[in-house]
Design an enzyme around this catalytic site. Structure first.
Site, PDB file in Angstrom:
ATOM      1  N   ARG A  93     -10.377   0.137  15.274  1.00 24.97           N
ATOM      2  CA  ARG A  93     -10.189   0.983  13.855  1.00 24.97           C
ATOM      3  C   ARG A  93     -11.255   0.554  12.937  1.00 24.97           C
ATOM      4  NH1 ARG A  93      -4.757   1.089  11.116  1.00 24.97           N
ATOM      5  NH2 ARG A  93      -5.348  -0.727  10.346  1.00 24.97           N
ATOM      6  N   LYS A 126       0.719  -1.241  -0.052  1.00 24.88           N
ATOM      7  CA  LYS A 126       0.058   0.089   0.048  1.00 24.88           C
ATOM      8  C   LYS A 126       1.000   1.463  -0.267  1.00 24.88           C
ATOM      9  CE  LYS A 126      -0.358   0.170   4.756  1.00 24.88           C
ATOM     10  NZ  LYS A 126      -0.920  -0.696   6.109  1.00 24.88           N
ATOM     11  N   TYR A 184      17.622  30.046   9.903  1.00 21.71           N
ATOM     12  CA  TYR A 184      16.743  30.575  10.552  1.00 21.71           C
ATOM     13  C   TYR A 184      16.648  30.806  12.043  1.00 21.71           C
ATOM     14  CZ  TYR A 184      14.516  31.063   5.795  1.00 21.71           C
ATOM     15  OH  TYR A 184      14.286  31.283   4.519  1.00 21.71           O
ATOM     16  N   MET A 231      13.305  24.941   3.492  1.00 24.02           N
ATOM     17  CA  MET A 231      12.626  24.188   2.774  1.00 24.02           C
ATOM     18  C   MET A 231      13.361  23.365   1.601  1.00 24.02           C
ATOM     19  SD  MET A 231       9.578  25.977   0.155  1.00 24.02           S
ATOM     20  CE  MET A 231       8.663  26.732   1.544  1.00 24.02           C
TER      21      MET A 231
HETATM   22  C1  PLP Z   1      -0.083  -2.078   6.568  1.00 21.72           C
HETATM   23  C2  PLP Z   1      -0.727  -3.292   7.143  1.00 21.72           C
HETATM   24  C3  PLP Z   1      -0.229  -4.310   7.334  1.00 21.72           C
HETATM   25  C4  PLP Z   1       1.186  -4.467   7.084  1.00 21.72           C
HETATM   26  O1  PLP Z   1       2.114  -4.142   8.494  1.00 21.72           O
HETATM   27  P1  PLP Z   1       3.605  -3.956   8.692  1.00 21.72           P
HETATM   28  O2  PLP Z   1       3.466  -3.683  10.258  1.00 21.72           O
HETATM   29  O3  PLP Z   1       3.873  -3.004   7.645  1.00 21.72           O
HETATM   30  O4  PLP Z   1       3.975  -5.329   8.308  1.00 21.72           O
HETATM   31  C5  PLP Z   1      -0.661  -5.448   7.425  1.00 21.72           C
HETATM   32  N1  PLP Z   1      -2.042  -5.581   7.611  1.00 21.72           N
HETATM   33  C6  PLP Z   1      -2.900  -4.366   7.407  1.00 21.72           C
HETATM   34  C7  PLP Z   1      -4.387  -4.560   7.549  1.00 21.72           C
HETATM   35  C8  PLP Z   1      -2.181  -3.209   7.098  1.00 21.72           C
HETATM   36  O5  PLP Z   1      -2.881  -2.072   6.942  1.00 21.72           O
END
Ligand code: PLP
Length: 366
Positions: free
Chosen positions: A125, A15, A257, A305
């Site tokens: 969640r 993802k 800065y 920046m």
């Molecule tokens: C991101 C995610 C993972 C992977 O988790 P890691 O800690 O990066 O291994 C697994 N399951 C779900 C539902 C996630 O959102």
């Protein structure tokens, strides 16, 4: 390879553009290594992965959000996480539409919509709860064109050795939910663990595992008493930026800065072409370190920046044009993602996602 030896049925999580590493190149590399199923976030990410192209199974962890998402799920053969009754209702509609179509009448079972049911077992969640199981069995019983391929939940504390009890409680709840669903006549794969769960809880591996951060080489147990469990992991991402200029900073002079740094002695300072616009966070002001010719150089003054100053007094061979490692390095000395995250006040996930948004060059590793 290290992960494959531990997780027997991994579903790599790619993802957020593969945690900032790039969806297409990462998916191709992992597919060559044998991955036949991936998990992405949004449905649009799933569509992008299909277009890489990737012909295997694609899980969308966020599931359908818009009406278009339901169409895309069908059109691209995506397996979404489903975690609300609203989604179930929309799925029923989508399934009915499919039923009306000719191919379903011809009993083409490939046209079934595959889903992954998501349960909340402690993360609080997203997800159905154990109380929803009877109604889910009932509802899904009347949806022959929806197939539950997977039942999932997510661990909240797997990376914390002190929170073992909570992990095991989540595991028990998950197991109980899966048992009830199976008693209700369903068959599916059970998938619970993330990277930390894979490394530390073999008893919770069930039928599949979802490694994310560990794929990219970050050890979820870095700095804990379980650090050795993730020791075989090597970070994939390195970040470099060039030195633009080098100059003296006399004792007593301030830099950048807000005058947050005053030279305690005469110093040599390098100005590096990297700042918060490149996602090198301003919170690294006076805290971060970079690597110049294999030696660590501290960030002095505020990160700007597109510019950051570092103290290179002890690195006289540094020249304008030299590449500085913001992350990674050559030889023995390297900036670990875990260190950078600690100076930054965050976790390696955020470091990768943010720094990965810069221009990328891919190298084939052995
Ligand atoms: C991101 C995610 C993972 C992977 O988790 P890691 O800690 O990066 O291994 C697994 N399951 C779900 C539902 C996630 O959102």
């Amino acid at each position: 390879m290290f992960l494959k030896s531990i997780a027997p049925n991994p579903i790599p999580v790619i993802k957020a553009d593969a945690y900032g590493h790039g969806l297409a190149p990462v998916s191709r590399t992992l597919a060559r290594a044998g991955a036949s199923c991936f998990a992405v976030g949004t449905v649009d990410e799933a569509v992008a992965l299909r277009q890489v192209p990737f012909g295997g199974e694609i899980i969308s962890l966020l599931g359908p959000v818009t009406k278009e998402d339901y169409k895309k799920i069908k059109a691209y053969g995506i397996t979404p996480f489903i975690y609300t009754w609203e989604q179930m209702a929309c799925l029923a509609k989508a399934a009915k539409a499919a039923e009306a179509a000719e191919y379903i009448k011809n009993n083409n079972s490939n046209r079934q919509i595959s889903i992954a049911l998501k349960f909340d077992t402690g993360m609080a969640r997203l997800g159905f709860t154990e109380n929803d199981v009877p109604e889910l069995i009932h509802k899904l019983g009347s949806m022959p064109h929806v197939r539950v391929k997977m039942v999932c939940s997510h661990l909240a504390t797997a990376d914390d050795p002190e929170a073992r009890e909570f992990v095991l409680t989540q595991g028990k709840k998950f197991d109980a939910i899966c048992l009830s669903l199976r008693k209700g006549g369903m068959t599916f794969a059970r998938v619970l663990v993330n990277s930390a769960g894979i490394l530390a809880y073999p008893e919770l591996h069930f039928d599949g595992q979802r490694p994310g951060i560990s794929l990219y080489g970050s050890n979820p147990f870095w700095g804990t008493r379980w650090e050795a469990k993730g020791q075989g992991l090597l970070p994939a991402m390195e970040v470099m930026a060039p030195i633009l200029s080098i100059h003296e900073l006399a004792r007593g002079q301030t830099i950048s800065y807000g005058q947050t740094f005053t030279a305690p002695r005469d110093m040599q300072v390098a100005i590096v072409a990297c700042g918060y616009a490149d996602n090198y966070s301003r919170s690294l002001s006076n805290k971060g370190w970079m690597l110049v010719h294999g030696k660590r150089a501290p960030v002095i003054g505020r990160v700007c920046m597109q510019l950051t100053a570092i103290d290179i007094t002890h690195i006289p061979q540094a020249r304008p044009g030299d590449q500085v490692y913001v992350l990674g390095g050559q030889g023995k000395e390297r900036i670990l993602p875990e260190e950078l995250a600690r100076w930054w006040g965050t976790i390696t996930y955020e470091v990768f996602c943010l720094l990965g948004q810069n221009n990328r060059v891919y190298e084939n590793s052995s």
